[in-house]
Design a protein around this motif. Structure first.
Motif, PDB file in Angstrom:
ATOM      1  N   PRO A 327       2.364 -18.670  50.768  1.00 39.76           N
ATOM      2  CA  PRO A 327       2.377 -19.148  52.063  1.00 39.76           C
ATOM      3  C   PRO A 327       1.797 -20.766  51.498  1.00 39.76           C
ATOM      4  CG  PRO A 327       0.626 -17.521  51.844  1.00 39.76           C
ATOM      5  CD  PRO A 327       1.500 -17.367  50.879  1.00 39.76           C
ATOM      6  N   SER A 328       2.006 -21.609  52.438  1.00 39.18           N
ATOM      7  CA  SER A 328       1.452 -23.063  52.287  1.00 39.18           C
ATOM      8  C   SER A 328      -0.095 -23.080  52.213  1.00 39.18           C
ATOM      9  CB  SER A 328       1.848 -23.852  53.475  1.00 39.18           C
ATOM     10  OG  SER A 328       3.322 -23.963  53.465  1.00 39.18           O
ATOM     11  N   PRO A 464       9.693 -32.825  56.780  1.00 39.70           N
ATOM     12  CA  PRO A 464       8.854 -32.254  56.769  1.00 39.70           C
ATOM     13  C   PRO A 464       8.445 -30.913  57.962  1.00 39.70           C
ATOM     14  CG  PRO A 464       8.359 -34.157  58.242  1.00 39.70           C
ATOM     15  CD  PRO A 464       9.939 -34.256  57.516  1.00 39.70           C
ATOM     16  N   ASN A 465       7.963 -29.725  57.489  1.00 40.42           N
ATOM     17  CA  ASN A 465       7.527 -28.801  58.524  1.00 40.42           C
ATOM     18  C   ASN A 465       6.143 -28.954  59.194  1.00 40.42           C
ATOM     19  OD1 ASN A 465       6.096 -26.212  58.989  1.00 40.42           O
ATOM     20  ND2 ASN A 465       8.231 -25.176  58.485  1.00 40.42           N
ATOM     21  N   GLU A 466       6.251 -29.192  60.602  1.00 38.14           N
ATOM     22  CA  GLU A 466       4.943 -29.533  61.156  1.00 38.14           C
ATOM     23  C   GLU A 466       3.847 -28.471  61.089  1.00 38.14           C
ATOM     24  OE1 GLU A 466       3.445 -31.234  65.853  1.00 38.14           O
ATOM     25  OE2 GLU A 466       5.796 -30.857  65.181  1.00 38.14           O
ATOM     26  N   VAL A 471      -1.839 -26.866  58.089  1.00 41.21           N
ATOM     27  CA  VAL A 471      -2.180 -26.403  57.089  1.00 41.21           C
ATOM     28  C   VAL A 471      -2.811 -27.191  55.894  1.00 41.21           C
ATOM     29  CG1 VAL A 471      -2.209 -24.579  55.450  1.00 41.21           C
ATOM     30  CG2 VAL A 471      -1.119 -24.090  57.237  1.00 41.21           C
ATOM     31  N   TYR A 472      -1.822 -28.169  55.554  1.00 40.43           N
ATOM     32  CA  TYR A 472      -2.046 -29.039  54.569  1.00 40.43           C
ATOM     33  C   TYR A 472      -3.206 -30.181  55.083  1.00 40.43           C
ATOM     34  CZ  TYR A 472       1.436 -27.031  51.813  1.00 40.43           C
ATOM     35  OH  TYR A 472       2.338 -26.508  50.852  1.00 40.43           O
ATOM     36  N   ASN A 473      -3.461 -30.424  56.282  1.00 39.33           N
ATOM     37  CA  ASN A 473      -4.364 -31.276  56.843  1.00 39.33           C
ATOM     38  C   ASN A 473      -5.704 -30.882  56.593  1.00 39.33           C
ATOM     39  OD1 ASN A 473      -2.576 -33.507  57.303  1.00 39.33           O
ATOM     40  ND2 ASN A 473      -2.512 -32.876  59.857  1.00 39.33           N
ATOM     41  N   GLU A 477      -8.596 -32.246  53.613  1.00 39.23           N
ATOM     42  CA  GLU A 477     -10.028 -32.613  53.595  1.00 39.23           C
ATOM     43  C   GLU A 477     -10.926 -31.982  52.547  1.00 39.23           C
ATOM     44  OE1 GLU A 477     -11.018 -34.995  55.564  1.00 39.23           O
ATOM     45  OE2 GLU A 477      -8.782 -35.406  56.154  1.00 39.23           O
ATOM     46  N   LEU A 478     -10.564 -30.441  52.486  1.00 34.07           N
ATOM     47  CA  LEU A 478     -11.186 -30.023  51.476  1.00 34.07           C
ATOM     48  C   LEU A 478     -10.848 -30.569  49.946  1.00 34.07           C
ATOM     49  CD1 LEU A 478     -13.462 -27.641  50.763  1.00 34.07           C
ATOM     50  CD2 LEU A 478     -11.345 -25.961  50.736  1.00 34.07           C
ATOM     51  N   PHE A 479      -9.921 -30.757  49.696  1.00 31.22           N
ATOM     52  CA  PHE A 479      -9.388 -31.421  48.318  1.00 31.22           C
ATOM     53  C   PHE A 479     -10.345 -32.806  48.203  1.00 31.22           C
ATOM     54  CE2 PHE A 479      -6.971 -34.532  46.190  1.00 31.22           C
ATOM     55  CZ  PHE A 479      -6.379 -33.911  45.093  1.00 31.22           C
ATOM     56  N   LYS A 480     -10.322 -33.529  49.263  1.00 29.36           N
ATOM     57  CA  LYS A 480     -11.116 -34.528  48.798  1.00 29.36           C
ATOM     58  C   LYS A 480     -12.522 -34.499  48.703  1.00 29.36           C
ATOM     59  CE  LYS A 480      -9.622 -36.590  52.893  1.00 29.36           C
ATOM     60  NZ  LYS A 480      -9.657 -37.661  53.832  1.00 29.36           N
TER      61      LYS A 480
END
Length: 492
Positions: A327-328, A464-466, A471-473, A477-480
């Motif tokens: 999953p994404s 893009p899949n909304e 999920v990616y948004n 934030e955690l990635f940053k």
């Protein structure tokens, strides 16, 4: 049949392509070579190995079309940027080239800033100094190899050396010289003030022209070595990023390119030399204007590292189906793609890669997907800066090896929340080089006419899949925060 010859001197291979006036890529060939790492943080290549590989690809292309029966009306180049090739008074290579992913020259950057304030450097170059660029690498040689430094007659960039071997003429172009960090970007000329203040001999820097101008002609020696016809016109060509953009038809603002190859780049032309005051991105010369570039040093390289060094997988296409079932968000598994430091946005040579959030439920497919997502997040950092700078993003064109993966294309579209398209071009940088040759030899009257005739859009469009975007948004934030929380540890 009349052809143009485009040569792309990359980091891992050289590609040569015969392209007709309609833009059809008729025949191509490539030869691989390696990056040598004789010490920690070093990255070098042998220019003679580039030349041997280039000769082979030219010969093989000519063989495919009957050797001398083919009429090549112009030759031009694309090349890996920033690297340093030093030549003596006999135009012989003094030492191996220091290439763009080298990280040894951090101390030289500090020394430069002790002489010239960052703000003054930025006024000329519109960029921050980074390891791997020609200027810091040159100063490293001055500090650590003075016996080699004293022999230098000319400094050139990688593809300039190949052009020299074909024409016997030393020179460079604005789209490559701008990546040396000793070049005035706005005025498109060597930064005389910086050169003088650093005590460098101005004569080390070669003649600089535009990428679509004629640089010389095939010499008798090169004709004998390659099979090219004597006196064929040779056009300067340019750095791989602008040539790749031209090969995708990107000349003016509004359209950006997203490239994932060895590294990863987000590229947008700008009509004025706009630059990020925080120097998180680079501003360089495009073929007739400028462009802003965000870069990741280990994009496709991260996936290659995981496959070859950890999972011992040779062919990702066999695993694409299973990886796409994850999953994404890779079930909260994140990857920082800083295996060789980071350029955008952190400009940190000490940044490190990491997996974060590993649990017993995760497997090789989670790791593969997490790497692809981590690279996409890193490129989103560049997209966010473009937005801050109010750079229009009306269309995203994808290029590089990642376009062969539907999964990776979808991940990038979802992370960006932008539609992504492609062109029918297969070898983008080779075609960009061929377009320079076409314009330089007057096959077409303008860059715009050449692009219109030689670059065709494909029907492929990734939307893009909304839902995945939400999920990616959250993951982004955690990635940053991962870099921020670990920045001091990266210094160890």
């Amino acid at each position: 049949m009349k052809y143009l010859l485009g040569i792309d001197l990359g980091t891992s291979s050289v590609k040569t392509c015969l392209i007709d006036y309609t833009g059809t890529e008729c025949f191509s060939d490539s030869e691989v070579y390696s990056i040598n790492t004789p010490a920690r943080n070093w990255a070098e290549q042998d220019p003679e190995e580039w030349w041997r590989a280039t000769k082979k690809t030219i010969q093989h292309c000519l063989q495919k079309v009957g050797g001398y029966e083919v009429e090549i009306t112009g030759i031009s180049f694309s090349g890996q940027m920033h690297g340093l090739v030093i030549l003596d008074k006999d135009k012989q290579v003094i030492r191996p080239a220091i290439i763009w992913c080298d990280q040894r020259s951090q101390q030289q950057i500090h020394s430069i800033h002790n002489k010239i304030q960052k703000e003054e450097v930025g006024r000329h170059t519109l960029n921050a100094l980074s390891p791997g660029f020609l200027l810091p690498s040159l100063m490293w040689i001055k500090d650590h190899e003075p016996f080699n430094y004293e022999k230098i007659d000319k400094v050139v960039l990688p593809k300039d050396y190949i052009r020299y071997r074909i024409t016997g003429e030393i020179g460079t172009d604005s789209t490559d010289a701008c990546g040396t960090l000793i070049f005035n970007i706005e005025r498109r000329e060597w930064a005389e003030d910086l050169i003088k203040k650093l005590g460098i001999n101005r004569n080390l820097f070669p003649l600089c022209r535009e990428p679509y101008e004629i640089a010389g002609y095939v010499t008798r020696i090169a004709a004998n070595e390659t099979g090219l016809k004597l006196a064929t016109p040779v056009v300067y060509g340019g750095g791989d990023q602008p040539m790749q953009a031209v090969g995708n038809g990107i000349l003016s603002s509004g359209t950006i390119s997203c490239t994932i190859g060895t590294g990863g780049q987000l590229f947008s032309p700008v009509n004025q030399p706009v630059h990020d005051r925080l120097y998180r991105t680079n501003t360089f010369c495009h073929v007739k204007n400028w462009y802003i570039l965000g870069a990741n040093l280990s994009a496709g390289l991260s996936l290659k590292w995981l496959m070859e060094n950890i999972l011992y997988i040779a062919d990702f296409t066999k695993l694409n189906k299973e990886t796409s079932k994850i999953p994404s968000g890779s079930e909260k598994l994140l990857f920082l793609p800083y295996l060789n430091g980071d350029r955008t946005p952190h400009m940190d040579a000490n940044a490190k890669g990491m997996f974060f959030g590993l649990q017993l439920k995760h497997n090789r497919y989670h790791m593969l997907r997490a790497v692809m997502e981590g690279v996409a997040f890193s490129l989103r950092d560049s997209l966010e800066i473009f937005n801050e700078l109010q750079i229009p993003v009306e269309q995203v064109i994808a290029s590089g090896g990642f376009i062969q993966s539907d999964l990776w294309m979808q991940i990038v579209a979802d992370v960006f929340q932008k539609s992504i398209c492609t062109t029918l071009t297969k070898e983008h940088a080779c075609k960009g080089a061929a377009i320079m040759a076409a314009v330089g030899t007057k096959v077409f009257n303008s860059m715009e006419e050449a692009v219109s005739e030689m670059v065709k859009k494909s029907d492929r469009l990734v939307e893009p899949n909304e839902r995945n975007g939400y999920v990616y948004n959250e993951q982004y934030e955690l990635f940053k925060s991962l870099y921020i929380q670990n920045r001091e540890l990266f210094m160890i």
